[in-house]
Write a protein that holds these residues in place. Structure first.
Motif, PDB file in Angstrom:
ATOM      1  N   LEU A   7       0.826  -1.213   0.000  1.00 54.35           N
ATOM      2  CA  LEU A   7       0.000   0.000   0.000  1.00 54.35           C
ATOM      3  C   LEU A   7       0.855   1.255   0.000  1.00 54.35           C
ATOM      4  O   LEU A   7       0.515   2.243  -0.652  1.00 54.35           O
ATOM      5  N   GLU A   8       1.983   1.227   0.720  1.00 54.66           N
ATOM      6  CA  GLU A   8       2.890   2.379   0.723  1.00 54.66           C
ATOM      7  C   GLU A   8       3.419   2.639  -0.684  1.00 54.66           C
ATOM      8  O   GLU A   8       3.502   3.782  -1.127  1.00 54.66           O
ATOM      9  N   PHE A   9       3.754   1.559  -1.400  1.00 52.85           N
ATOM     10  CA  PHE A   9       4.218   1.715  -2.776  1.00 52.85           C
ATOM     11  C   PHE A   9       3.127   2.371  -3.627  1.00 52.85           C
ATOM     12  O   PHE A   9       3.378   3.320  -4.363  1.00 52.85           O
ATOM     13  N   ASN A  13       2.944   5.910  -5.738  1.00 50.96           N
ATOM     14  CA  ASN A  13       2.994   5.718  -7.192  1.00 50.96           C
ATOM     15  C   ASN A  13       1.577   5.607  -7.748  1.00 50.96           C
ATOM     16  O   ASN A  13       1.128   4.514  -8.117  1.00 50.96           O
ATOM     17  N   PRO A  14       0.857   6.739  -7.800  1.00 49.53           N
ATOM     18  CA  PRO A  14      -0.566   6.691  -8.188  1.00 49.53           C
ATOM     19  C   PRO A  14      -0.814   6.243  -9.621  1.00 49.53           C
ATOM     20  O   PRO A  14      -1.950   5.949  -9.985  1.00 49.53           O
ATOM     21  N   GLU A  15       0.242   6.175 -10.430  1.00 51.41           N
ATOM     22  CA  GLU A  15       0.053   5.706 -11.808  1.00 51.41           C
ATOM     23  C   GLU A  15      -0.066   4.181 -11.886  1.00 51.41           C
ATOM     24  O   GLU A  15      -0.272   3.625 -12.957  1.00 51.41           O
ATOM     25  N   TYR A  16       0.059   3.513 -10.742  1.00 48.03           N
ATOM     26  CA  TYR A  16      -0.077   2.058 -10.690  1.00 48.03           C
ATOM     27  C   TYR A  16      -1.406   1.651 -10.060  1.00 48.03           C
ATOM     28  O   TYR A  16      -1.923   2.352  -9.195  1.00 48.03           O
ATOM     29  N   SER A  17      -1.928   0.530 -10.504  1.00 43.65           N
ATOM     30  CA  SER A  17      -3.088  -0.088  -9.875  1.00 43.65           C
ATOM     31  C   SER A  17      -2.669  -1.453  -9.336  1.00 43.65           C
ATOM     32  O   SER A  17      -1.588  -1.948  -9.637  1.00 43.65           O
ATOM     33  N   ILE A  18      -3.567  -2.050  -8.575  1.00 42.21           N
ATOM     34  CA  ILE A  18      -3.284  -3.297  -7.888  1.00 42.21           C
ATOM     35  C   ILE A  18      -4.113  -4.424  -8.500  1.00 42.21           C
ATOM     36  O   ILE A  18      -5.310  -4.266  -8.710  1.00 42.21           O
ATOM     37  N   VAL A  19      -3.460  -5.543  -8.769  1.00 41.55           N
ATOM     38  CA  VAL A  19      -4.185  -6.765  -9.109  1.00 41.55           C
ATOM     39  C   VAL A  19      -3.860  -7.784  -8.021  1.00 41.55           C
ATOM     40  O   VAL A  19      -2.685  -8.033  -7.730  1.00 41.55           O
ATOM     41  N   LEU A  20      -4.894  -8.328  -7.391  1.00 41.37           N
ATOM     42  CA  LEU A  20      -4.719  -9.358  -6.374  1.00 41.37           C
ATOM     43  C   LEU A  20      -5.079 -10.690  -6.999  1.00 41.37           C
ATOM     44  O   LEU A  20      -6.204 -10.883  -7.460  1.00 41.37           O
ATOM     45  N   ASP A  38     -10.840 -16.782  -5.298  1.00 42.16           N
ATOM     46  CA  ASP A  38     -11.482 -15.484  -5.464  1.00 42.16           C
ATOM     47  C   ASP A  38     -11.785 -14.863  -4.098  1.00 42.16           C
ATOM     48  O   ASP A  38     -11.516 -13.686  -3.871  1.00 42.16           O
ATOM     49  N   ARG A  39     -12.323 -15.682  -3.174  1.00 41.28           N
ATOM     50  CA  ARG A  39     -12.605 -15.198  -1.814  1.00 41.28           C
ATOM     51  C   ARG A  39     -11.332 -14.782  -1.090  1.00 41.28           C
ATOM     52  O   ARG A  39     -11.304 -13.791  -0.375  1.00 41.28           O
ATOM     53  N   ARG A  40     -10.275 -15.553  -1.294  1.00 45.78           N
ATOM     54  CA  ARG A  40      -8.982 -15.259  -0.650  1.00 45.78           C
ATOM     55  C   ARG A  40      -8.465 -13.895  -1.122  1.00 45.78           C
ATOM     56  O   ARG A  40      -8.032 -13.078  -0.320  1.00 45.78           O
ATOM     57  N   ALA A  41      -8.518 -13.652  -2.433  1.00 39.32           N
ATOM     58  CA  ALA A  41      -8.057 -12.374  -2.970  1.00 39.32           C
ATOM     59  C   ALA A  41      -8.984 -11.243  -2.534  1.00 39.32           C
ATOM     60  O   ALA A  41      -8.536 -10.142  -2.220  1.00 39.32           O
ATOM     61  N   LYS A  42     -10.293 -11.519  -2.471  1.00 36.10           N
ATOM     62  CA  LYS A  42     -11.266 -10.501  -2.044  1.00 36.10           C
ATOM     63  C   LYS A  42     -11.015 -10.104  -0.586  1.00 36.10           C
ATOM     64  O   LYS A  42     -11.164  -8.936  -0.214  1.00 36.10           O
ATOM     65  N   ALA A  43     -10.621 -11.060   0.245  1.00 36.02           N
ATOM     66  CA  ALA A  43     -10.323 -10.752   1.651  1.00 36.02           C
ATOM     67  C   ALA A  43      -9.159  -9.775   1.748  1.00 36.02           C
ATOM     68  O   ALA A  43      -9.186  -8.840   2.557  1.00 36.02           O
ATOM     69  N   VAL A  44      -8.139  -9.956   0.906  1.00 36.76           N
ATOM     70  CA  VAL A  44      -7.005  -9.031   0.901  1.00 36.76           C
ATOM     71  C   VAL A  44      -7.457  -7.667   0.387  1.00 36.76           C
ATOM     72  O   VAL A  44      -7.077  -6.622   0.925  1.00 36.76           O
ATOM     73  N   SER A  45      -8.313  -7.666  -0.634  1.00 37.32           N
ATOM     74  CA  SER A  45      -8.862  -6.420  -1.165  1.00 37.32           C
ATOM     75  C   SER A  45      -9.629  -5.667  -0.081  1.00 37.32           C
ATOM     76  O   SER A  45      -9.454  -4.460   0.104  1.00 37.32           O
ATOM     77  N   ASP A  46     -10.471  -6.385   0.658  1.00 35.68           N
ATOM     78  CA  ASP A  46     -11.236  -5.754   1.739  1.00 35.68           C
ATOM     79  C   ASP A  46     -10.310  -5.177   2.799  1.00 35.68           C
ATOM     80  O   ASP A  46     -10.544  -4.091   3.331  1.00 35.68           O
ATOM     81  N   TYR A  47      -9.249  -5.915   3.116  1.00 32.10           N
ATOM     82  CA  TYR A  47      -8.277  -5.438   4.104  1.00 32.10           C
ATOM     83  C   TYR A  47      -7.590  -4.176   3.604  1.00 32.10           C
ATOM     84  O   TYR A  47      -7.447  -3.196   4.336  1.00 32.10           O
ATOM     85  N   MET A  48      -7.211  -4.167   2.323  1.00 29.60           N
ATOM     86  CA  MET A  48      -6.554  -2.989   1.747  1.00 29.60           C
ATOM     87  C   MET A  48      -7.477  -1.768   1.785  1.00 29.60           C
ATOM     88  O   MET A  48      -7.048  -0.676   2.131  1.00 29.60           O
ATOM     89  N   THR A  49      -8.753  -1.968   1.438  1.00 30.31           N
ATOM     90  CA  THR A  49      -9.669  -0.833   1.457  1.00 30.31           C
ATOM     91  C   THR A  49      -9.924  -0.368   2.889  1.00 30.31           C
ATOM     92  O   THR A  49     -10.090   0.824   3.133  1.00 30.31           O
ATOM     93  N   SER A  50      -9.887  -1.285   3.854  1.00 35.55           N
ATOM     94  CA  SER A  50     -10.056  -0.886   5.257  1.00 35.55           C
ATOM     95  C   SER A  50      -8.876  -0.037   5.722  1.00 35.55           C
ATOM     96  O   SER A  50      -8.990   0.738   6.669  1.00 35.55           O
ATOM     97  N   LEU A  51      -7.733  -0.182   5.045  1.00 37.33           N
ATOM     98  CA  LEU A  51      -6.547   0.621   5.374  1.00 37.33           C
ATOM     99  C   LEU A  51      -6.474   1.894   4.527  1.00 37.33           C
ATOM    100  O   LEU A  51      -5.487   2.613   4.578  1.00 37.33           O
ATOM    101  N   ALA A  53      -7.086   2.104   0.958  1.00 37.99           N
ATOM    102  CA  ALA A  53      -6.882   1.967  -0.490  1.00 37.99           C
ATOM    103  C   ALA A  53      -8.210   2.183  -1.209  1.00 37.99           C
ATOM    104  O   ALA A  53      -9.276   1.906  -0.667  1.00 37.99           O
ATOM    105  N   SER A  54      -8.125   2.680  -2.435  1.00 33.92           N
ATOM    106  CA  SER A  54      -9.325   2.888  -3.236  1.00 33.92           C
ATOM    107  C   SER A  54      -9.737   1.583  -3.904  1.00 33.92           C
ATOM    108  O   SER A  54      -8.954   0.981  -4.641  1.00 33.92           O
ATOM    109  N   ALA A  55     -10.967   1.154  -3.656  1.00 34.45           N
ATOM    110  CA  ALA A  55     -11.465  -0.094  -4.251  1.00 34.45           C
ATOM    111  C   ALA A  55     -11.435  -0.025  -5.774  1.00 34.45           C
ATOM    112  O   ALA A  55     -11.272  -1.042  -6.446  1.00 34.45           O
ATOM    113  N   ALA A  56     -11.563   1.184  -6.335  1.00 32.68           N
ATOM    114  CA  ALA A  56     -11.557   1.353  -7.787  1.00 32.68           C
ATOM    115  C   ALA A  56     -10.200   0.998  -8.391  1.00 32.68           C
ATOM    116  O   ALA A  56     -10.105   0.707  -9.576  1.00 32.68           O
ATOM    117  N   ASN A  57      -9.147   1.030  -7.571  1.00 30.67           N
ATOM    118  CA  ASN A  57      -7.800   0.733  -8.064  1.00 30.67           C
ATOM    119  C   ASN A  57      -7.389  -0.710  -7.835  1.00 30.67           C
ATOM    120  O   ASN A  57      -6.239  -1.059  -8.037  1.00 30.67           O
TER     121      ASN A  57
END
Length: 92
Positions: A7-9, A13-20, A38-51, A53-57
């Protein structure tokens, strides 16, 4: 941990997006493992957004058992390594 340093990266570096990319070991049916990865990756996505991160990215991909080490014991290092989420960055 790895998620916070990723997330710090992305913050710097806003020109990058994240693929989990979620992975599973070879146990279970292919359909079950696709859902699980899919659920495993979604759990990481949810954790990132709770910290903050923008879900759109964040894009979530479940690969199931594709690429998993076949015929290894469930408690083996190979099977444990297959139960993971890779954080992939891409430039948009």
């Amino acid at each position: 941990g790895k998620v916070k340093s990723a997330l710090e990266f992305f913050d710097g570096n806003p020109e990058y997006s994240i693929v989990l990319v979620g992975h599973t070991d070879w146990y279970g049916t292919e359909e079950y493992n696709l859902l699980l990865s899919d659920r495993r990756a979604k759990a990481v996505s949810d954790y990132m957004t709770s910290l903050g991160a923008s879900a759109a990215n964040i894009e979530v991909i479940g690969r199931g058992e594709a690429g998993a080490a076949p015929d290894v014991a469930k408690d083996s290092p190979e099977a444990r390594n297959d139960r993971r989420v890779d954080i992939v960055k891409y430039r948009h």
